[in-house]
Design a protein around this motif. Structure first.
Motif, PDB file in Angstrom:
ATOM      1  N   LEU A  50     -27.465 -18.305  18.560  1.00 36.80           N
ATOM      2  CA  LEU A  50     -27.294 -18.030  17.154  1.00 36.80           C
ATOM      3  C   LEU A  50     -27.139 -16.521  16.976  1.00 36.80           C
ATOM      4  CD1 LEU A  50     -27.436 -19.383  14.305  1.00 36.80           C
ATOM      5  CD2 LEU A  50     -29.829 -18.732  14.296  1.00 36.80           C
ATOM      6  N   THR A  51     -25.993 -16.129  16.472  1.00 35.42           N
ATOM      7  CA  THR A  51     -25.742 -14.711  16.275  1.00 35.42           C
ATOM      8  C   THR A  51     -26.346 -14.261  14.952  1.00 35.42           C
ATOM      9  OG1 THR A  51     -23.678 -14.921  17.481  1.00 35.42           O
ATOM     10  CG2 THR A  51     -23.958 -12.956  16.142  1.00 35.42           C
ATOM     11  N   CYS A  52     -27.159 -13.238  15.019  1.00 34.26           N
ATOM     12  CA  CYS A  52     -27.839 -12.756  13.821  1.00 34.26           C
ATOM     13  C   CYS A  52     -27.550 -11.274  13.613  1.00 34.26           C
ATOM     14  CB  CYS A  52     -29.340 -12.957  13.963  1.00 34.26           C
ATOM     15  SG  CYS A  52     -29.787 -14.659  14.332  1.00 34.26           S
ATOM     16  N   VAL A  53     -27.421 -10.914  12.357  1.00 30.56           N
ATOM     17  CA  VAL A  53     -27.157  -9.506  12.055  1.00 30.56           C
ATOM     18  C   VAL A  53     -28.452  -8.712  12.182  1.00 30.56           C
ATOM     19  CG1 VAL A  53     -27.550  -9.656   9.547  1.00 30.56           C
ATOM     20  CG2 VAL A  53     -25.910  -8.000  10.457  1.00 30.56           C
ATOM     21  N   ARG A  54     -28.318  -7.493  12.663  1.00 35.39           N
ATOM     22  CA  ARG A  54     -29.496  -6.647  12.826  1.00 35.39           C
ATOM     23  C   ARG A  54     -29.983  -6.133  11.479  1.00 35.39           C
ATOM     24  NH1 ARG A  54     -29.309  -2.540  17.822  1.00 35.39           N
ATOM     25  NH2 ARG A  54     -29.074  -4.020  19.502  1.00 35.39           N
ATOM     26  N   VAL A  55     -31.283  -6.014  11.359  1.00 33.98           N
ATOM     27  CA  VAL A  55     -31.879  -5.480  10.141  1.00 33.98           C
ATOM     28  C   VAL A  55     -31.416  -4.037   9.931  1.00 33.98           C
ATOM     29  CG1 VAL A  55     -34.063  -4.893   9.007  1.00 33.98           C
ATOM     30  CG2 VAL A  55     -33.865  -7.019  10.304  1.00 33.98           C
ATOM     31  N   THR A  65     -28.095 -13.850   2.745  1.00 33.67           N
ATOM     32  CA  THR A  65     -28.591 -15.209   2.535  1.00 33.67           C
ATOM     33  C   THR A  65     -30.106 -15.180   2.630  1.00 33.67           C
ATOM     34  OG1 THR A  65     -28.302 -15.622   4.899  1.00 33.67           O
ATOM     35  CG2 THR A  65     -26.575 -16.451   3.453  1.00 33.67           C
ATOM     36  N   HIS A  66     -30.725 -16.242   2.220  1.00 35.80           N
ATOM     37  CA  HIS A  66     -32.179 -16.328   2.306  1.00 35.80           C
ATOM     38  C   HIS A  66     -32.563 -16.344   3.784  1.00 35.80           C
ATOM     39  CE1 HIS A  66     -36.108 -16.867   0.804  1.00 35.80           C
ATOM     40  NE2 HIS A  66     -36.273 -18.108   1.206  1.00 35.80           N
ATOM     41  N   SER A  67     -33.161 -15.270   4.249  1.00 30.58           N
ATOM     42  CA  SER A  67     -33.428 -15.128   5.675  1.00 30.58           C
ATOM     43  C   SER A  67     -34.842 -14.655   5.933  1.00 30.58           C
ATOM     44  CB  SER A  67     -32.456 -14.118   6.284  1.00 30.58           C
ATOM     45  OG  SER A  67     -31.134 -14.416   5.941  1.00 30.58           O
ATOM     46  N   PHE A  68     -35.247 -14.824   7.153  1.00 26.33           N
ATOM     47  CA  PHE A  68     -36.525 -14.257   7.560  1.00 26.33           C
ATOM     48  C   PHE A  68     -36.284 -13.349   8.755  1.00 26.33           C
ATOM     49  CE2 PHE A  68     -36.068 -18.255   9.816  1.00 26.33           C
ATOM     50  CZ  PHE A  68     -36.452 -17.953  11.113  1.00 26.33           C
ATOM     51  N   TRP A 111     -32.003 -10.684  11.224  1.00 31.40           N
ATOM     52  CA  TRP A 111     -32.173 -11.630  10.119  1.00 31.40           C
ATOM     53  C   TRP A 111     -31.760 -13.012  10.595  1.00 31.40           C
ATOM     54  CZ3 TRP A 111     -35.093 -10.046   6.492  1.00 31.40           C
ATOM     55  CH2 TRP A 111     -35.028  -8.744   5.975  1.00 31.40           C
ATOM     56  N   VAL A 112     -32.641 -13.976  10.407  1.00 28.52           N
ATOM     57  CA  VAL A 112     -32.313 -15.362  10.734  1.00 28.52           C
ATOM     58  C   VAL A 112     -32.304 -16.153   9.433  1.00 28.52           C
ATOM     59  CG1 VAL A 112     -33.031 -17.421  11.996  1.00 28.52           C
ATOM     60  CG2 VAL A 112     -33.385 -15.155  12.999  1.00 28.52           C
ATOM     61  N   ALA A 113     -31.166 -16.751   9.135  1.00 28.71           N
ATOM     62  CA  ALA A 113     -31.064 -17.533   7.904  1.00 28.71           C
ATOM     63  C   ALA A 113     -32.062 -18.685   7.938  1.00 28.71           C
ATOM     64  CB  ALA A 113     -29.650 -18.063   7.748  1.00 28.71           C
ATOM     65  N   CYS A 114     -32.702 -18.906   6.816  1.00 27.31           N
ATOM     66  CA  CYS A 114     -33.713 -19.971   6.750  1.00 27.31           C
ATOM     67  C   CYS A 114     -33.093 -21.335   7.009  1.00 27.31           C
ATOM     68  CB  CYS A 114     -34.393 -19.958   5.386  1.00 27.31           C
ATOM     69  SG  CYS A 114     -35.440 -18.518   5.163  1.00 27.31           S
ATOM     70  N   SER A 115     -31.811 -21.459   6.732  1.00 30.70           N
ATOM     71  CA  SER A 115     -31.140 -22.747   6.910  1.00 30.70           C
ATOM     72  C   SER A 115     -30.607 -22.930   8.324  1.00 30.70           C
ATOM     73  CB  SER A 115     -29.976 -22.854   5.923  1.00 30.70           C
ATOM     74  OG  SER A 115     -29.087 -21.778   6.116  1.00 30.70           O
ATOM     75  N   SER A 116     -30.757 -21.925   9.170  1.00 26.53           N
ATOM     76  CA  SER A 116     -30.206 -22.010  10.518  1.00 26.53           C
ATOM     77  C   SER A 116     -31.056 -22.943  11.385  1.00 26.53           C
ATOM     78  CB  SER A 116     -30.114 -20.625  11.158  1.00 26.53           C
ATOM     79  OG  SER A 116     -31.414 -20.115  11.337  1.00 26.53           O
ATOM     80  N   ARG A 133     -31.754 -16.847  19.620  1.00 26.79           N
ATOM     81  CA  ARG A 133     -31.340 -15.898  18.584  1.00 26.79           C
ATOM     82  C   ARG A 133     -31.058 -14.556  19.228  1.00 26.79           C
ATOM     83  NH1 ARG A 133     -36.515 -17.772  15.307  1.00 26.79           N
ATOM     84  NH2 ARG A 133     -35.721 -19.732  14.518  1.00 26.79           N
ATOM     85  N   MET A 134     -29.867 -14.085  18.955  1.00 26.10           N
ATOM     86  CA  MET A 134     -29.496 -12.772  19.489  1.00 26.10           C
ATOM     87  C   MET A 134     -28.841 -11.957  18.390  1.00 26.10           C
ATOM     88  SD  MET A 134     -27.897 -13.339  23.237  1.00 26.10           S
ATOM     89  CE  MET A 134     -28.717 -14.303  24.495  1.00 26.10           C
ATOM     90  N   CYS A 135     -28.938 -10.643  18.526  1.00 25.17           N
ATOM     91  CA  CYS A 135     -28.251  -9.767  17.598  1.00 25.17           C
ATOM     92  C   CYS A 135     -26.762  -9.792  17.929  1.00 25.17           C
ATOM     93  CB  CYS A 135     -28.816  -8.354  17.684  1.00 25.17           C
ATOM     94  SG  CYS A 135     -28.416  -7.494  19.212  1.00 25.17           S
ATOM     95  N   LEU A 136     -25.962  -9.196  17.066  1.00 29.35           N
ATOM     96  CA  LEU A 136     -24.515  -9.210  17.244  1.00 29.35           C
ATOM     97  C   LEU A 136     -24.107  -8.636  18.595  1.00 29.35           C
ATOM     98  CD1 LEU A 136     -23.365  -8.105  13.690  1.00 29.35           C
ATOM     99  CD2 LEU A 136     -22.957 -10.319  14.749  1.00 29.35           C
ATOM    100  N   LEU A 137     -24.738  -7.546  18.982  1.00 31.39           N
ATOM    101  CA  LEU A 137     -24.391  -6.885  20.244  1.00 31.39           C
ATOM    102  C   LEU A 137     -24.654  -7.790  21.443  1.00 31.39           C
ATOM    103  CD1 LEU A 137     -25.626  -3.207  19.858  1.00 31.39           C
ATOM    104  CD2 LEU A 137     -23.277  -4.049  19.908  1.00 31.39           C
ATOM    105  N   CYS A 138     -25.835  -8.343  21.487  1.00 33.66           N
ATOM    106  CA  CYS A 138     -26.216  -9.151  22.642  1.00 33.66           C
ATOM    107  C   CYS A 138     -25.434 -10.456  22.686  1.00 33.66           C
ATOM    108  CB  CYS A 138     -27.706  -9.429  22.617  1.00 33.66           C
ATOM    109  SG  CYS A 138     -28.692  -7.947  22.861  1.00 33.66           S
ATOM    110  N   SER A 139     -25.205 -11.072  21.551  1.00 35.81           N
ATOM    111  CA  SER A 139     -24.459 -12.327  21.553  1.00 35.81           C
ATOM    112  C   SER A 139     -23.013 -12.057  21.947  1.00 35.81           C
ATOM    113  CB  SER A 139     -24.541 -13.009  20.198  1.00 35.81           C
ATOM    114  OG  SER A 139     -23.617 -12.473  19.306  1.00 35.81           O
ATOM    115  N   GLY A 140     -22.511 -10.862  21.575  1.00 39.53           N
ATOM    116  CA  GLY A 140     -21.158 -10.486  21.994  1.00 39.53           C
ATOM    117  C   GLY A 140     -21.082 -10.356  23.505  1.00 39.53           C
TER     118      GLY A 140
END
Ligand SMILES: [Zn+2]
Length: 74
Positions: free
Chosen positions: A10-15, A23-26, A38-43, A49-56
């Motif tokens: 799951l690619t997540c944007v860095r804080v 989106t509603h995230s934690f 940030w991990v979307a609550c609906s995910s 879970r990885m940040c954009l850099l690591c998932s890339g």
């Protein structure tokens, strides 16, 4: 241990990149570099879970090495 495909990330944007999520995230941590993400609550809960850099980098690695099946010659 649940069996998961290594490609399920799951690619997540860095804080640091987005102080306020759109989106509603934690807040969570990148499993690779421990950056705050940030991990979307609906995910879904199961994917890594990885940040954009690591998932890339992760995706690049899969592209480079392809699927685990190896065909010797043609
Ligand atoms: Zn990361």
């Amino acid at each position: 241990m649940p069996t998961l495909k290594s490609t399920e990330v799951l690619t997540c944007v860095r804080v640091d990149d987005m102080p306020v999520p759109n989106t509603h995230s934690f807040m969570s941590q990148c499993m690779q570099c421990d950056a705050r993400i940030w991990v979307a609550c609906s995910s879904p809960i199961e994917p890594k879970r990885m940040c954009l850099l690591c998932s890339g980098a992760h995706t690049e690695q899969i592209k480079k090495f392809g699927e685990p099946t190896v065909r010797a010659g043609k």
